[in-house]
Design an enzyme around this catalytic site. Sequence first.
Site, PDB file in Angstrom:
ATOM      1  N   LYS A  87       0.842  -1.203   0.000  1.00  0.00           N
ATOM      2  CA  LYS A  87       0.000   0.000   0.000  1.00  0.00           C
ATOM      3  C   LYS A  87       0.881   1.258   0.000  1.00  0.00           C
ATOM      4  CE  LYS A  87      -3.860  -2.340   2.236  1.00  0.00           C
ATOM      5  NZ  LYS A  87      -4.617  -2.667   3.470  1.00  0.00           N
ATOM      6  N   GLN A 145      -4.718  -1.090   9.588  1.00  0.00           N
ATOM      7  CA  GLN A 145      -4.714  -2.435   9.013  1.00  0.00           C
ATOM      8  C   GLN A 145      -5.370  -3.429   9.976  1.00  0.00           C
ATOM      9  OE1 GLN A 145      -3.832  -3.180   5.942  1.00  0.00           O
ATOM     10  NE2 GLN A 145      -3.952  -5.397   6.090  1.00  0.00           N
ATOM     11  N   ASP A 154     -11.069   3.182   4.089  1.00  0.00           N
ATOM     12  CA  ASP A 154     -11.515   1.788   4.063  1.00  0.00           C
ATOM     13  C   ASP A 154     -13.034   1.686   3.910  1.00  0.00           C
ATOM     14  OD1 ASP A 154      -9.806  -0.401   4.198  1.00  0.00           O
ATOM     15  OD2 ASP A 154      -9.351  -0.081   6.312  1.00  0.00           O
TER      16      ASP A 154
HETATM   17  N1  GUN Z   1      -6.998  -6.464   6.110  1.00  0.00           N
HETATM   18  C1  GUN Z   1      -7.357  -7.210   5.033  1.00  0.00           C
HETATM   19  N2  GUN Z   1      -8.061  -6.460   4.160  1.00  0.00           N
HETATM   20  C2  GUN Z   1      -8.147  -5.226   4.693  1.00  0.00           C
HETATM   21  C3  GUN Z   1      -8.735  -4.006   4.252  1.00  0.00           C
HETATM   22  O1  GUN Z   1      -9.347  -3.908   3.191  1.00  0.00           O
HETATM   23  N3  GUN Z   1      -8.603  -2.954   5.104  1.00  0.00           N
HETATM   24  C4  GUN Z   1      -7.959  -3.043   6.286  1.00  0.00           C
HETATM   25  N4  GUN Z   1      -7.893  -1.955   7.044  1.00  0.00           N
HETATM   26  N5  GUN Z   1      -7.389  -4.153   6.727  1.00  0.00           N
HETATM   27  C5  GUN Z   1      -7.484  -5.233   5.924  1.00  0.00           C
END
Ligand code: GUN
Length: 299
Positions: A53, A97, A120
Amino acid sequence: MATVIDGKQVAASVIEAIKASSDAFKKETGDKIGLAVVIVGEDPASHAYVTSKGKMAKECGFNSIQHTLPEDTTQQDLLSLVATLNNDASIHGILVQLPLPKHFDSDAIIQSILPQKDVDGLHIVNAGKLATGDLETGLISCTPAGSMLLVRRIHGDDLSGLNALVIGRSNLFGKPMAQLLLNANATVTMAHSRSRDLPALARQADILVAAVGRPEMVKADWVKDGATVIDVGINRVPAPEKGEGKNKLVGDVAFAECEPKAGAITPVPGGVGPMTIAMLMANTVITAYRCAGKVAPKF
Ligand code: GUN
Protein backbone atom coordinates in the site's frame (compact mmCIF):
# COMPACT_ATOMS: atom_id res chain seq x y z
CA MET A 1 -14.29 -20.30 -22.90
CA ALA A 2 -14.62 -17.40 -20.54
CA THR A 3 -13.08 -13.97 -20.74
CA VAL A 4 -10.44 -14.10 -18.02
CA ILE A 5 -10.67 -10.70 -16.38
CA ASP A 6 -7.19 -9.21 -16.03
CA GLY A 7 -7.39 -7.37 -12.71
CA LYS A 8 -3.76 -6.27 -13.01
CA GLN A 9 -4.46 -4.49 -16.27
CA VAL A 10 -7.68 -2.85 -15.05
CA ALA A 11 -5.93 -1.78 -11.83
CA ALA A 12 -3.05 -0.30 -13.85
CA SER A 13 -5.50 1.80 -15.86
CA VAL A 14 -7.13 3.06 -12.63
CA ILE A 15 -3.68 3.87 -11.20
CA GLU A 16 -2.84 5.94 -14.32
CA ALA A 17 -6.01 8.01 -13.76
CA ILE A 18 -5.12 8.38 -10.06
CA LYS A 19 -1.61 9.64 -10.90
CA ALA A 20 -3.11 12.28 -13.17
CA SER A 21 -5.56 13.38 -10.43
CA SER A 22 -2.75 13.39 -7.86
CA ASP A 23 -0.58 15.63 -10.12
CA ALA A 24 -3.52 17.97 -10.75
CA PHE A 25 -4.19 18.21 -7.00
CA LYS A 26 -0.58 19.16 -6.32
CA LYS A 27 -0.62 21.81 -9.08
CA GLU A 28 -3.90 23.33 -7.95
CA THR A 29 -3.39 23.30 -4.18
CA GLY A 30 0.40 23.14 -3.78
CA ASP A 31 -0.12 20.15 -1.44
CA LYS A 32 0.50 16.45 -1.80
CA ILE A 33 -2.31 14.01 -1.09
CA GLY A 34 -1.58 12.40 2.30
CA LEU A 35 -2.30 8.78 3.28
CA ALA A 36 -1.51 7.38 6.74
CA VAL A 37 -1.44 3.60 7.22
CA VAL A 38 -1.28 2.23 10.76
CA ILE A 39 -0.15 -1.30 11.55
CA VAL A 40 0.08 -2.91 14.98
CA GLY A 41 2.08 -6.06 15.69
CA GLU A 42 4.15 -8.45 13.65
CA ASP A 43 1.76 -10.39 11.40
CA PRO A 44 3.87 -10.99 8.25
CA ALA A 45 0.90 -11.07 5.83
CA SER A 46 -0.38 -7.73 7.19
CA HIS A 47 3.11 -6.22 6.91
CA ALA A 48 3.34 -7.39 3.29
CA TYR A 49 -0.04 -5.76 2.48
CA VAL A 50 0.93 -2.52 4.22
CA THR A 51 4.28 -2.37 2.41
CA SER A 52 2.52 -2.68 -0.96
CA LYS A 53 0.00 0.00 0.00
CA GLY A 54 2.83 2.39 0.95
CA LYS A 55 4.76 1.66 -2.25
CA MET A 56 1.71 2.26 -4.41
CA ALA A 57 0.86 5.48 -2.54
CA LYS A 58 4.37 6.80 -3.31
CA GLU A 59 4.02 5.77 -6.96
CA CYS A 60 0.81 7.79 -7.09
CA GLY A 61 2.73 10.84 -5.85
CA PHE A 62 1.12 10.81 -2.38
CA ASN A 63 2.76 11.70 0.89
CA SER A 64 2.70 8.18 2.32
CA ILE A 65 3.11 7.82 6.09
CA GLN A 66 3.35 4.49 7.89
CA HIS A 67 2.95 4.14 11.67
CA THR A 68 4.25 0.79 12.90
CA LEU A 69 3.27 0.12 16.51
CA PRO A 70 4.35 -2.74 18.79
CA GLU A 71 2.05 -5.67 19.60
CA ASP A 72 1.58 -4.41 23.21
CA THR A 73 0.21 -0.99 22.14
CA THR A 74 -2.86 -0.11 24.22
CA GLN A 75 -6.33 0.76 22.95
CA GLN A 76 -5.84 4.26 24.35
CA ASP A 77 -2.50 4.75 22.56
CA LEU A 78 -4.03 3.72 19.24
CA LEU A 79 -7.08 5.96 19.80
CA SER A 80 -4.69 8.85 20.51
CA LEU A 81 -2.76 8.22 17.28
CA VAL A 82 -6.00 8.15 15.26
CA ALA A 83 -7.09 11.40 16.94
CA THR A 84 -3.77 13.02 15.98
CA LEU A 85 -4.18 11.87 12.36
CA ASN A 86 -7.82 13.06 12.34
CA ASN A 87 -6.56 16.54 13.30
CA ASP A 88 -3.64 16.59 10.86
CA ALA A 89 -4.66 18.64 7.80
CA SER A 90 -1.88 17.11 5.69
CA ILE A 91 -3.41 13.62 6.11
CA HIS A 92 -6.45 13.07 3.89
CA GLY A 93 -6.88 9.32 4.32
CA ILE A 94 -6.37 7.03 7.34
CA LEU A 95 -6.24 3.23 7.25
CA VAL A 96 -5.77 0.99 10.27
CA GLN A 97 -4.71 -2.44 9.01
CA LEU A 98 -6.92 -5.30 10.22
CA PRO A 99 -6.93 -7.65 11.98
CA LEU A 100 -5.63 -5.86 15.07
CA PRO A 101 -4.12 -7.96 17.90
CA LYS A 102 -6.80 -9.64 20.01
CA HIS A 103 -6.72 -7.23 22.97
CA PHE A 104 -8.07 -4.36 20.80
CA ASP A 105 -11.70 -3.36 20.39
CA SER A 106 -11.25 -3.02 16.61
CA ASP A 107 -14.68 -1.58 16.00
CA ALA A 108 -14.09 1.28 18.46
CA ILE A 109 -10.82 2.07 16.66
CA ILE A 110 -12.42 2.06 13.21
CA GLN A 111 -15.35 4.20 14.39
CA SER A 112 -12.89 6.75 15.84
CA ILE A 113 -11.56 7.57 12.35
CA LEU A 114 -13.25 10.66 10.90
CA PRO A 115 -15.75 9.37 8.30
CA GLN A 116 -14.34 11.80 5.71
CA LYS A 117 -10.84 10.27 6.17
CA ASP A 118 -12.04 6.64 6.35
CA VAL A 119 -10.51 5.36 3.09
CA ASP A 120 -11.51 1.79 4.06
CA GLY A 121 -15.20 2.77 4.00
CA LEU A 122 -15.77 0.93 7.27
CA HIS A 123 -17.15 3.77 9.42
CA ILE A 124 -20.88 3.38 10.09
CA VAL A 125 -21.49 6.76 8.40
CA ASN A 126 -19.96 5.44 5.18
CA ALA A 127 -21.64 2.02 5.51
CA GLY A 128 -24.96 3.83 6.14
CA LYS A 129 -24.55 6.12 3.12
CA LEU A 130 -23.95 3.10 0.91
CA ALA A 131 -26.93 1.27 2.44
CA THR A 132 -29.21 4.24 1.73
CA GLY A 133 -27.96 4.54 -1.85
CA ASP A 134 -25.79 7.65 -1.37
CA LEU A 135 -22.78 6.77 -3.51
CA GLU A 136 -21.79 10.41 -3.96
CA THR A 137 -20.76 11.67 -0.53
CA GLY A 138 -19.56 8.52 1.28
CA LEU A 139 -16.55 6.24 0.84
CA ILE A 140 -16.88 2.65 -0.34
CA SER A 141 -14.84 -0.25 1.01
CA CYS A 142 -11.97 -0.98 -1.41
CA THR A 143 -12.42 -4.67 -2.31
CA PRO A 144 -16.15 -4.38 -3.10
CA ALA A 145 -15.51 -1.12 -5.00
CA GLY A 146 -12.81 -2.90 -7.05
CA SER A 147 -14.97 -5.97 -7.65
CA MET A 148 -17.83 -3.74 -8.77
CA LEU A 149 -15.55 -1.93 -11.19
CA LEU A 150 -14.74 -5.33 -12.77
CA VAL A 151 -18.46 -6.21 -12.96
CA ARG A 152 -19.10 -2.85 -14.67
CA ARG A 153 -16.35 -3.58 -17.24
CA ILE A 154 -18.34 -6.70 -18.26
CA HIS A 155 -21.98 -5.60 -17.88
CA GLY A 156 -21.91 -1.79 -17.92
CA ASP A 157 -23.44 0.40 -15.21
CA ASP A 158 -27.01 -0.97 -15.30
CA LEU A 159 -27.53 -4.53 -14.07
CA SER A 160 -31.33 -4.48 -14.53
CA GLY A 161 -32.76 -7.96 -14.93
CA LEU A 162 -29.59 -9.75 -13.80
CA ASN A 163 -29.50 -12.07 -10.78
CA ALA A 164 -26.48 -11.64 -8.52
CA LEU A 165 -25.44 -13.93 -5.68
CA VAL A 166 -22.93 -12.82 -3.06
CA ILE A 167 -21.59 -15.69 -0.94
CA GLY A 168 -20.26 -14.24 2.33
CA ARG A 169 -21.78 -11.58 4.59
CA SER A 170 -18.83 -9.74 6.14
CA ASN A 171 -18.91 -6.00 6.84
CA LEU A 172 -15.62 -5.66 4.95
CA PHE A 173 -16.90 -7.27 1.76
CA GLY A 174 -20.19 -9.20 1.47
CA LYS A 175 -22.58 -6.55 2.78
CA PRO A 176 -21.13 -3.60 0.82
CA MET A 177 -20.81 -5.73 -2.34
CA ALA A 178 -24.48 -6.68 -2.16
CA GLN A 179 -25.40 -2.99 -1.69
CA LEU A 180 -23.36 -1.95 -4.74
CA LEU A 181 -24.99 -4.62 -6.92
CA LEU A 182 -28.43 -3.58 -5.65
CA ASN A 183 -27.69 0.07 -6.36
CA ALA A 184 -26.88 -0.94 -9.94
CA ASN A 185 -30.35 -2.57 -10.21
CA ALA A 186 -29.30 -6.23 -9.93
CA THR A 187 -31.62 -8.66 -8.13
CA VAL A 188 -29.38 -9.60 -5.24
CA THR A 189 -29.26 -12.68 -3.01
CA MET A 190 -26.85 -12.92 -0.08
CA ALA A 191 -25.79 -16.39 0.97
CA HIS A 192 -23.57 -17.54 3.82
CA SER A 193 -22.55 -20.58 5.83
CA ARG A 194 -26.12 -21.10 7.11
CA SER A 195 -27.78 -20.93 3.67
CA ARG A 196 -29.49 -24.05 2.34
CA ASP A 197 -28.42 -25.53 -1.02
CA LEU A 198 -25.77 -23.03 -2.07
CA PRO A 199 -25.18 -24.79 -5.43
CA ALA A 200 -28.86 -24.31 -6.38
CA LEU A 201 -28.71 -20.61 -5.42
CA ALA A 202 -25.48 -20.20 -7.38
CA ARG A 203 -26.95 -21.78 -10.54
CA GLN A 204 -29.50 -18.92 -10.67
CA ALA A 205 -26.78 -16.27 -10.69
CA ASP A 206 -25.78 -14.24 -13.74
CA ILE A 207 -23.18 -12.63 -11.47
CA LEU A 208 -21.65 -14.96 -8.89
CA VAL A 209 -19.42 -13.41 -6.23
CA ALA A 210 -17.57 -15.70 -3.82
CA ALA A 211 -16.00 -14.36 -0.62
CA VAL A 212 -15.99 -17.15 1.91
CA GLY A 213 -12.33 -18.06 2.44
CA ARG A 214 -12.78 -21.72 1.47
CA PRO A 215 -10.32 -22.93 -1.16
CA GLU A 216 -12.02 -23.83 -4.47
CA MET A 217 -15.45 -24.30 -2.90
CA VAL A 218 -17.38 -23.14 -5.98
CA LYS A 219 -17.48 -26.02 -8.49
CA ALA A 220 -18.34 -26.12 -12.19
CA ASP A 221 -21.87 -27.42 -11.58
CA TRP A 222 -22.60 -24.32 -9.43
CA VAL A 223 -21.97 -21.98 -12.37
CA LYS A 224 -24.76 -20.92 -14.73
CA ASP A 225 -23.68 -21.03 -18.40
CA GLY A 226 -22.15 -17.67 -19.34
CA ALA A 227 -22.18 -16.28 -15.78
CA THR A 228 -19.71 -13.64 -14.59
CA VAL A 229 -17.74 -15.14 -11.70
CA ILE A 230 -15.90 -12.83 -9.29
CA ASP A 231 -13.55 -14.66 -6.93
CA VAL A 232 -12.62 -12.68 -3.84
CA GLY A 233 -10.95 -15.57 -1.99
CA ILE A 234 -7.21 -15.63 -1.30
CA ASN A 235 -6.31 -19.01 0.18
CA ARG A 236 -2.81 -20.39 0.64
CA VAL A 237 -2.80 -24.17 0.10
CA PRO A 238 -0.04 -26.78 -0.08
CA ALA A 239 1.38 -27.28 -3.59
CA PRO A 240 3.52 -30.45 -3.45
CA GLU A 241 3.76 -30.36 -7.27
CA LYS A 242 5.96 -27.23 -6.85
CA GLY A 243 8.27 -29.02 -4.43
CA GLU A 244 8.24 -30.12 -0.82
CA GLY A 245 6.72 -27.60 1.60
CA LYS A 246 5.68 -25.24 -1.23
CA ASN A 247 2.38 -23.34 -1.25
CA LYS A 248 0.21 -21.66 -3.85
CA LEU A 249 -2.65 -19.17 -3.81
CA VAL A 250 -6.10 -20.30 -4.88
CA GLY A 251 -9.46 -18.55 -4.75
CA ASP A 252 -12.85 -19.67 -3.46
CA VAL A 253 -13.67 -20.82 -7.01
CA ALA A 254 -12.27 -23.98 -8.65
CA PHE A 255 -10.95 -21.91 -11.56
CA ALA A 256 -9.89 -24.67 -14.01
CA GLU A 257 -13.27 -26.40 -13.98
CA CYS A 258 -15.45 -23.25 -13.75
CA GLU A 259 -13.68 -21.25 -16.47
CA PRO A 260 -15.13 -23.23 -19.44
CA LYS A 261 -18.71 -22.63 -18.14
CA ALA A 262 -18.37 -18.97 -17.18
CA GLY A 263 -18.78 -16.02 -19.53
CA ALA A 264 -16.17 -14.03 -17.59
CA ILE A 265 -14.12 -14.99 -14.55
CA THR A 266 -11.45 -13.45 -12.33
CA PRO A 267 -8.29 -15.50 -11.67
CA VAL A 268 -6.49 -15.79 -8.32
CA PRO A 269 -3.99 -14.25 -8.14
CA GLY A 270 -4.37 -11.37 -10.61
CA GLY A 271 -8.12 -10.72 -10.45
CA VAL A 272 -9.76 -8.83 -7.59
CA GLY A 273 -6.51 -8.58 -5.55
CA PRO A 274 -4.81 -5.83 -7.56
CA MET A 275 -8.07 -3.85 -7.62
CA THR A 276 -8.17 -3.49 -3.82
CA ILE A 277 -5.01 -1.39 -3.62
CA ALA A 278 -6.04 0.65 -6.68
CA MET A 279 -9.38 1.50 -5.04
CA LEU A 280 -7.62 2.46 -1.79
CA MET A 281 -5.61 4.99 -3.81
CA ALA A 282 -8.84 6.10 -5.53
CA ASN A 283 -10.55 6.65 -2.16
CA THR A 284 -7.55 8.66 -0.96
CA VAL A 285 -7.77 10.95 -4.00
CA ILE A 286 -11.50 11.36 -3.36
CA THR A 287 -10.96 12.33 0.30
CA ALA A 288 -8.30 14.88 -0.66
CA TYR A 289 -10.44 16.53 -3.36
CA ARG A 290 -13.46 16.73 -1.06
CA CYS A 291 -11.32 18.14 1.75
CA ALA A 292 -10.12 20.89 -0.62
CA GLY A 293 -13.74 21.66 -1.62
CA LYS A 294 -13.20 20.30 -5.14
CA VAL A 295 -15.34 17.91 -7.15
CA ALA A 296 -13.79 14.47 -6.68
CA PRO A 297 -12.92 12.44 -9.78
CA LYS A 298 -14.80 9.18 -10.44
CA PHE A 299 -12.91 5.95 -11.04
N1 GUN B 1 -7.00 -6.46 6.11
C1 GUN B 1 -7.36 -7.21 5.03
N2 GUN B 1 -8.06 -6.46 4.16
C2 GUN B 1 -8.15 -5.23 4.69
C3 GUN B 1 -8.73 -4.01 4.25
O1 GUN B 1 -9.35 -3.91 3.19
N3 GUN B 1 -8.60 -2.95 5.10
C4 GUN B 1 -7.96 -3.04 6.29
N4 GUN B 1 -7.89 -1.96 7.04
N5 GUN B 1 -7.39 -4.15 6.73
C5 GUN B 1 -7.48 -5.23 5.92
